[in-house]
Design a protein around this motif. Structure first.
Motif, PDB file in Angstrom:
ATOM      1  N   GLN A   1      49.329  36.095  55.568  1.00  0.00           N
ATOM      2  CA  GLN A   1      48.331  35.046  55.411  1.00  0.00           C
ATOM      3  C   GLN A   1      46.950  35.532  55.862  1.00  0.00           C
ATOM      4  O   GLN A   1      45.943  35.194  55.240  1.00  0.00           O
ATOM      5  CB  GLN A   1      48.760  33.790  56.167  1.00  0.00           C
ATOM      6  CG  GLN A   1      49.938  33.126  55.486  1.00  0.00           C
ATOM      7  CD  GLN A   1      50.467  31.907  56.208  1.00  0.00           C
ATOM      8  OE1 GLN A   1      50.226  31.710  57.394  1.00  0.00           O
ATOM      9  NE2 GLN A   1      51.212  31.079  55.493  1.00  0.00           N
ATOM     10  N   THR A   2      46.897  36.334  56.899  1.00  0.00           N
ATOM     11  CA  THR A   2      45.627  36.925  57.332  1.00  0.00           C
ATOM     12  C   THR A   2      45.079  37.851  56.257  1.00  0.00           C
ATOM     13  O   THR A   2      43.878  37.822  55.952  1.00  0.00           O
ATOM     14  CB  THR A   2      45.810  37.686  58.661  1.00  0.00           C
ATOM     15  OG1 THR A   2      46.196  36.743  59.663  1.00  0.00           O
ATOM     16  CG2 THR A   2      44.547  38.401  59.077  1.00  0.00           C
TER      17      THR A   2
ATOM     18  N   HIS B   1      52.847  32.802  51.054  1.00  0.00           N
ATOM     19  CA  HIS B   1      51.572  32.090  50.967  1.00  0.00           C
ATOM     20  C   HIS B   1      51.797  30.682  50.460  1.00  0.00           C
ATOM     21  O   HIS B   1      52.763  30.414  49.750  1.00  0.00           O
ATOM     22  CB  HIS B   1      50.605  32.789  49.992  1.00  0.00           C
ATOM     23  CG  HIS B   1      49.890  33.931  50.588  1.00  0.00           C
ATOM     24  ND1 HIS B   1      48.918  33.801  51.539  1.00  0.00           N
ATOM     25  CD2 HIS B   1      50.011  35.255  50.368  1.00  0.00           C
ATOM     26  CE1 HIS B   1      48.462  34.985  51.879  1.00  0.00           C
ATOM     27  NE2 HIS B   1      49.112  35.890  51.181  1.00  0.00           N
TER      28      HIS B   1
ATOM     29  N   ARG C   1      37.107  29.432  54.669  1.00  0.00           N
ATOM     30  CA  ARG C   1      36.944  29.080  56.087  1.00  0.00           C
ATOM     31  C   ARG C   1      35.855  28.027  56.293  1.00  0.00           C
ATOM     32  O   ARG C   1      36.015  27.115  57.073  1.00  0.00           O
ATOM     33  CB  ARG C   1      36.603  30.318  56.904  1.00  0.00           C
ATOM     34  CG  ARG C   1      37.719  31.306  56.945  1.00  0.00           C
ATOM     35  CD  ARG C   1      37.276  32.543  57.708  1.00  0.00           C
ATOM     36  NE  ARG C   1      38.086  33.691  57.369  1.00  0.00           N
ATOM     37  CZ  ARG C   1      38.900  34.279  58.207  1.00  0.00           C
ATOM     38  NH1 ARG C   1      39.037  33.835  59.426  1.00  0.00           N
ATOM     39  NH2 ARG C   1      39.598  35.329  57.830  1.00  0.00           N
TER      40      ARG C   1
ATOM     41  N   PRO D   1      44.997  31.056  50.482  1.00  0.00           N
ATOM     42  CA  PRO D   1      44.145  30.624  51.594  1.00  0.00           C
ATOM     43  C   PRO D   1      43.007  29.720  51.118  1.00  0.00           C
ATOM     44  O   PRO D   1      42.665  29.689  49.941  1.00  0.00           O
ATOM     45  CB  PRO D   1      43.592  31.936  52.143  1.00  0.00           C
ATOM     46  CG  PRO D   1      43.700  32.897  51.020  1.00  0.00           C
ATOM     47  CD  PRO D   1      44.867  32.470  50.190  1.00  0.00           C
TER      48      PRO D   1
ATOM     49  N   TRP E   1      35.803  29.100  45.872  1.00  0.00           N
ATOM     50  CA  TRP E   1      37.259  29.006  45.927  1.00  0.00           C
ATOM     51  C   TRP E   1      37.805  28.525  44.590  1.00  0.00           C
ATOM     52  O   TRP E   1      38.798  29.048  44.107  1.00  0.00           O
ATOM     53  CB  TRP E   1      37.677  28.064  47.049  1.00  0.00           C
ATOM     54  CG  TRP E   1      39.152  27.931  47.219  1.00  0.00           C
ATOM     55  CD1 TRP E   1      40.032  28.901  47.635  1.00  0.00           C
ATOM     56  CD2 TRP E   1      39.942  26.771  46.979  1.00  0.00           C
ATOM     57  NE1 TRP E   1      41.310  28.409  47.687  1.00  0.00           N
ATOM     58  CE2 TRP E   1      41.279  27.082  47.278  1.00  0.00           C
ATOM     59  CE3 TRP E   1      39.639  25.484  46.552  1.00  0.00           C
ATOM     60  CZ2 TRP E   1      42.319  26.168  47.167  1.00  0.00           C
ATOM     61  CZ3 TRP E   1      40.675  24.570  46.443  1.00  0.00           C
ATOM     62  CH2 TRP E   1      41.996  24.919  46.747  1.00  0.00           C
TER      63      TRP E   1
ATOM     64  N   THR F   1      47.068  37.262  45.847  1.00  0.00           N
ATOM     65  CA  THR F   1      47.614  37.208  47.196  1.00  0.00           C
ATOM     66  C   THR F   1      49.138  37.072  47.180  1.00  0.00           C
ATOM     67  O   THR F   1      49.744  36.831  48.223  1.00  0.00           O
ATOM     68  CB  THR F   1      47.031  36.016  47.988  1.00  0.00           C
ATOM     69  OG1 THR F   1      47.364  34.810  47.310  1.00  0.00           O
ATOM     70  CG2 THR F   1      45.530  36.140  48.157  1.00  0.00           C
TER      71      THR F   1
ATOM     72  N   GLN G   1      43.629  35.774  53.511  1.00  0.00           N
ATOM     73  CA  GLN G   1      42.349  35.200  53.921  1.00  0.00           C
ATOM     74  C   GLN G   1      41.241  36.243  53.812  1.00  0.00           C
ATOM     75  O   GLN G   1      40.137  35.939  53.355  1.00  0.00           O
ATOM     76  CB  GLN G   1      42.433  34.672  55.356  1.00  0.00           C
ATOM     77  CG  GLN G   1      41.199  33.911  55.788  1.00  0.00           C
ATOM     78  CD  GLN G   1      41.048  32.600  55.048  1.00  0.00           C
ATOM     79  OE1 GLN G   1      41.958  31.773  55.048  1.00  0.00           O
ATOM     80  NE2 GLN G   1      39.917  32.387  54.411  1.00  0.00           N
TER      81      GLN G   1
END
Length: 170
Positions: free
Chosen positions: A31-32, A157, A165, A162, A55, A77, A35
């Motif tokens: 997941q990191t 995922h 942010r 993601p 996004w 991803t 992101q």
């Protein structure tokens, strides 16, 4: 028929609880990474000022490559693990366009590389006998079915990947 399981692995446990512990311990790493991909995409696409717009563009790009059956590491991803019970262990296949992510999975406790293919020569580090055993193992767990029909699939995922942010901070 040719067999190609390049991202094959072996999980040295027959316990579904241990399988899930391995997956859940690894999930935050993937997941990191996802992101980080999104953050780079937003910056490169000059949409980082409007994270939500960027996004949506990112999701559109992901849908387009999926519809066309293509791969684009800047937006892809995907990291799915498919597990096949095999006695006191699980065989598995990782689906990802990111080889480094797969190599990271292979560094997890109890996980070992266990790919197999018939379309080219076997790796020099594996004996002919061991290679033949791998082929028999994969034939046994897969039979004539697709991996999705025989295995348990876990996606690391969320479906839309993601989130930006900045959009989360609002």
């Amino acid at each position: 028929m040719s067999t190609r399981i390049y991202n094959g692995f072996l999980l040295e446990t027959g316990s579904s609880a241990q399988l899930m512990q391995s997956v859940e311990a690894f999930r935050p790493k993937i997941q990191t990474k996802g992101q980080q991909l999104l953050d780079r995409f937003l910056k490169a696409s000059a949409t980082s000022g409007d994270a939500l717009q960027g996004w949506h563009y990112w999701l559109e790009c992901r849908r387009e490559i999926a519809q066309r059956g293509l791969s684009h590491p800047a937006v892809d991803t995907e990291f799915k693990l498919v597990f096949f019970p095999d006695g006191n262990r699980f065989l598995g296949i990782a689906y990802t366009t990111h080889e480094a992510w797969f190599r990271s999975w292979l560094r997890q406790p109890l996980v070992k590389s266990y790919g197999y293919w018939t379309s080219s020569d076997k790796p020099l580090s594996i004996s002919a006998k061991a290679w033949g055993e791998r082929g028999a193992d994969w034939d046994r767990v897969l039979g004539d079915d697709t991996p999705a029909e025989r295995g348990l699939t876990i996606d690391l995922h969320k479906p839309n990947g993601p989130l930006p942010r900045r959009a989360l901070r609002r």
